[in-house]
Design a protein around this motif. Structure first.
Motif, PDB file in Angstrom:
ATOM      1  N   GLY A 141      90.458  49.223  22.435  1.00 15.32           N
ATOM      2  CA  GLY A 141      89.032  49.385  22.679  1.00 15.32           C
ATOM      3  C   GLY A 141      88.762  49.940  24.064  1.00 15.32           C
ATOM      4  O   GLY A 141      87.887  50.794  24.251  1.00 15.32           O
ATOM      5  N   ALA A 142      89.526  49.485  25.057  1.00 12.74           N
ATOM      6  CA  ALA A 142      89.371  49.993  26.423  1.00 12.74           C
ATOM      7  C   ALA A 142      89.752  51.467  26.492  1.00 12.74           C
ATOM      8  O   ALA A 142      89.067  52.268  27.149  1.00 12.74           O
ATOM      9  N   CYS A 143      90.827  51.833  25.817  1.00 10.86           N
ATOM     10  CA  CYS A 143      91.271  53.239  25.814  1.00 10.86           C
ATOM     11  C   CYS A 143      90.272  54.120  25.049  1.00 10.86           C
ATOM     12  O   CYS A 143      90.016  55.262  25.445  1.00 10.86           O
ATOM     13  N   GLU A 144      89.718  53.589  23.975  1.00  9.15           N
ATOM     14  CA  GLU A 144      88.736  54.355  23.186  1.00  9.15           C
ATOM     15  C   GLU A 144      87.499  54.671  24.017  1.00  9.15           C
ATOM     16  O   GLU A 144      87.000  55.793  23.999  1.00  9.15           O
ATOM     17  N   LYS A 145      87.000  53.681  24.750  1.00  7.49           N
ATOM     18  CA  LYS A 145      85.805  53.900  25.575  1.00  7.49           C
ATOM     19  C   LYS A 145      86.064  54.928  26.674  1.00  7.49           C
ATOM     20  O   LYS A 145      85.138  55.627  27.113  1.00  7.49           O
ATOM     21  N   ALA A 146      87.311  55.017  27.126  1.00  5.70           N
ATOM     22  CA  ALA A 146      87.665  55.967  28.185  1.00  5.70           C
ATOM     23  C   ALA A 146      88.169  57.290  27.624  1.00  5.70           C
ATOM     24  O   ALA A 146      88.664  58.138  28.371  1.00  5.70           O
ATOM     25  N   THR A 147      88.067  57.487  26.311  1.00  6.50           N
ATOM     26  CA  THR A 147      88.532  58.700  25.626  1.00  6.50           C
ATOM     27  C   THR A 147      90.024  58.938  25.876  1.00  6.50           C
ATOM     28  O   THR A 147      90.462  60.089  25.983  1.00  6.50           O
ATOM     29  N   GLN A 148      90.776  57.874  25.950  1.00  2.00           N
ATOM     30  CA  GLN A 148      92.229  57.971  26.128  1.00  2.00           C
ATOM     31  C   GLN A 148      92.897  57.784  24.768  1.00  2.00           C
ATOM     32  O   GLN A 148      93.553  56.778  24.490  1.00  2.00           O
ATOM     33  N   TRP A 149      92.732  58.794  23.905  1.00  4.43           N
ATOM     34  CA  TRP A 149      93.210  58.654  22.535  1.00  4.43           C
ATOM     35  C   TRP A 149      94.734  58.563  22.446  1.00  4.43           C
ATOM     36  O   TRP A 149      95.272  57.876  21.567  1.00  4.43           O
ATOM     37  N   SER A 150      95.437  59.228  23.353  1.00  3.89           N
ATOM     38  CA  SER A 150      96.908  59.199  23.297  1.00  3.89           C
ATOM     39  C   SER A 150      97.433  57.797  23.587  1.00  3.89           C
ATOM     40  O   SER A 150      98.391  57.334  22.948  1.00  3.89           O
ATOM     41  N   HIS A 151      96.787  57.110  24.553  1.00  3.82           N
ATOM     42  CA  HIS A 151      97.189  55.733  24.842  1.00  3.82           C
ATOM     43  C   HIS A 151      96.872  54.824  23.659  1.00  3.82           C
ATOM     44  O   HIS A 151      97.675  53.953  23.305  1.00  3.82           O
ATOM     45  N   ALA A 152      95.700  55.017  23.058  1.00  2.00           N
ATOM     46  CA  ALA A 152      95.323  54.209  21.893  1.00  2.00           C
ATOM     47  C   ALA A 152      96.328  54.389  20.761  1.00  2.00           C
ATOM     48  O   ALA A 152      96.708  53.423  20.082  1.00  2.00           O
ATOM     49  N   LEU A 153      96.790  55.610  20.566  1.00  5.03           N
ATOM     50  CA  LEU A 153      97.752  55.899  19.503  1.00  5.03           C
ATOM     51  C   LEU A 153      99.096  55.234  19.787  1.00  5.03           C
ATOM     52  O   LEU A 153      99.740  54.693  18.879  1.00  5.03           O
ATOM     53  N   CYS A 154      99.518  55.244  21.043  1.00  2.87           N
ATOM     54  CA  CYS A 154     100.791  54.586  21.420  1.00  2.87           C
ATOM     55  C   CYS A 154     100.722  53.081  21.179  1.00  2.87           C
ATOM     56  O   CYS A 154     101.697  52.473  20.707  1.00  2.87           O
ATOM     57  N   ILE A 155      99.571  52.483  21.492  1.00  2.00           N
ATOM     58  CA  ILE A 155      99.392  51.043  21.284  1.00  2.00           C
ATOM     59  C   ILE A 155      99.445  50.720  19.789  1.00  2.00           C
ATOM     60  O   ILE A 155     100.037  49.728  19.364  1.00  2.00           O
ATOM     61  N   TYR A 156      98.826  51.579  19.011  1.00  7.33           N
ATOM     62  CA  TYR A 156      98.825  51.394  17.552  1.00  7.33           C
ATOM     63  C   TYR A 156     100.251  51.493  17.000  1.00  7.33           C
ATOM     64  O   TYR A 156     100.647  50.702  16.128  1.00  7.33           O
ATOM     65  N   ASP A 157     101.029  52.432  17.518  1.00  8.02           N
ATOM     66  CA  ASP A 157     102.400  52.624  17.040  1.00  8.02           C
ATOM     67  C   ASP A 157     103.301  51.443  17.381  1.00  8.02           C
ATOM     68  O   ASP A 157     104.362  51.257  16.760  1.00  8.02           O
ATOM     69  N   GLU A 158     102.909  50.634  18.374  1.00  9.84           N
ATOM     70  CA  GLU A 158     103.710  49.465  18.756  1.00  9.84           C
ATOM     71  C   GLU A 158     103.603  48.329  17.738  1.00  9.84           C
ATOM     72  O   GLU A 158     104.483  47.477  17.664  1.00  9.84           O
ATOM     73  N   LEU A 159     102.508  48.308  16.992  1.00 12.19           N
ATOM     74  CA  LEU A 159     102.262  47.170  16.088  1.00 12.19           C
ATOM     75  C   LEU A 159     103.394  46.929  15.091  1.00 12.19           C
ATOM     76  O   LEU A 159     103.844  45.786  14.946  1.00 12.19           O
TER      77      LEU A 159
END
Length: 362
Positions: free
Chosen positions: A135-153
């Motif tokens: 959510g923090a990355c999404e608000k900052a338009t940091q989509w690449s970081h959000a994707l990396c976090i998702y891939d960790e799950l």
């Protein structure tokens, strides 16, 4: 025997007294946290040190939240250090709360730092942790970081939740990566639960913004087939798709269907429908919709009363006129655009808003 009972009674009274005081402190902190009043939150924490009722882990957690929401990350870091000095060990709940507060304050880098600190301390982040960070990355338009976090799950054997998908899809939409959003929708389909309204809306919005309006319409058909009921966000996204596809008649049909489903059209939906009509040189329909927004009159039976327009955010603020003027100019309908500008002046609206209005003088 009576002395023992007296001692037990005094001990019980003392415990209840401490519990009452701490509950009041934490209640105050919750209020200060919601309003990001970090100075008052820190003052409550300081008072607890001299009150004889020392702060507990929940008290520190609330004070941390208030500091992060107040953009006082350095002060929050010092509170974390103080917490450890007082022999408290921050748990996953404390970190989750702090990362979530960073998300609300749009401090994505600090959120990432807290996530790393959590892992380095030997704690295991859970789905809530990942959701808060995404959510923090999404608000900052940091989509690449959000994707990396998702891939960790999957590597952590964690199952994504509805919020996980929503945060990721929103981040990818902001990054204009509509194909990746569709891929996430495929991930949801492959999971244990089918896509819900939030997932479909995110995918429709992403594909529409990516000019893949045909796919947006296909997703709507799939959505109806899976018994997911559309809302105003769905209809607004589909209207934009029809606008881009130069299908003004379908945009109007959606507006009718929307009202027939007892869903109140908001400003975005109305503006989009006006744009579709004006772009298709359907000036009569565009004008009628403008008049509806101005007077609050129904084109069908279903509409909302005039007194409810302001409360529901549908009050006519001139943006519908700007939308129509822009569309008429794009369709080489300069006289229509000038006529709308004269109507704005007559109704007390400022026609000298967006730059498109000035193009009518050329």
């Amino acid at each position: 025997m009576s002395k023992h009972r007296l001692a037990e009674g005094a001990k019980s009274w003392h415990q209840n007294h401490n519990f009452t005081i701490r509950a009041r402190q934490n209640q105050l902190l919750q209020d200060y946290c919601r309003r990001a009043l970090w100075r008052k939150a820190v003052a409550v924490l300081d008072d607890s040190h001299g009150s004889g009722v020392p702060a507990d882990l929940a008290t520190y957690s609330l004070a941390l939240d208030a500091c992060f929401r107040g953009h006082q990350s350095e002060l929050a870091s010092s509170l974390l250090a103080e917490l450890r000095q007082n022999n408290f060990r921050p748990d996953v709940v404390v970190y989750n709360s702090s990362i979530s507060a960073c998300s609300k304050a749009q401090l994505w880098e600090k959120a990432v730092s807290l996530f790393s600190e959590l892992r380095n301390s030997g704690l295991q982040p859970n789905v809530i942790t990942h959701n808060a960070l995404m959510g923090a990355c999404e608000k900052a338009t940091q989509w690449s970081h959000a994707l990396c976090i998702y891939d960790e799950l999957p590597m952590r054997r964690l199952q994504p939740s509805v919020r996980t998908y929503a945060a990721l899809m929103s981040a990818l939409t902001k990054g204009q990566l509509w194909m990746r959003v569709v891929a996430v929708l495929d991930d949801i389909r492959a999971g244990s639960s089918p896509p819900d309204l939030i997932a479909y809306n995110a995918a429709i919005t992403a594909t529409e913004k990516g000019s893949a309006w045909g796919l947006a319409l296909h997703l709507h058909t799939e959505m109806l087939g899976s018994s997911v009921v559309p809302d105003v966000v769905t209809y607004s996204g589909l209207m934009r798709a029809h606008d881009k596809g130069h299908r003004w008649d379908q945009a109007l049909a959606l507006l009718d269907r929307m009202r027939g489903s007892k869903i109140s059209a908001d400003t975005i939906a109305m503006n989009t429908c006006i744009s579709a009509c004006a772009s298709g040189s359907q000036w009569w329909h565009a004008q009628r919709l403008l008049d509806e927004m101005e007077r609050g009159l129904p084109r069908l039976k279903m509409w909302i009363p005039m007194e409810d327009m302001q409360r529901r955010g549908i009050a006519h603020d001139g943006m519908a006129y700007y939308t129509a003027i822009t569309a008429f100019l794009a369709a080489s309908q300069r006289p229509r655009a000038l006529e709308l500008m004269r109507q704005m002046q007559h109704r007390g609206l400022d026609p000298d808003g967006p730059a498109v209005a000035k193009d009518t003088t050329k």
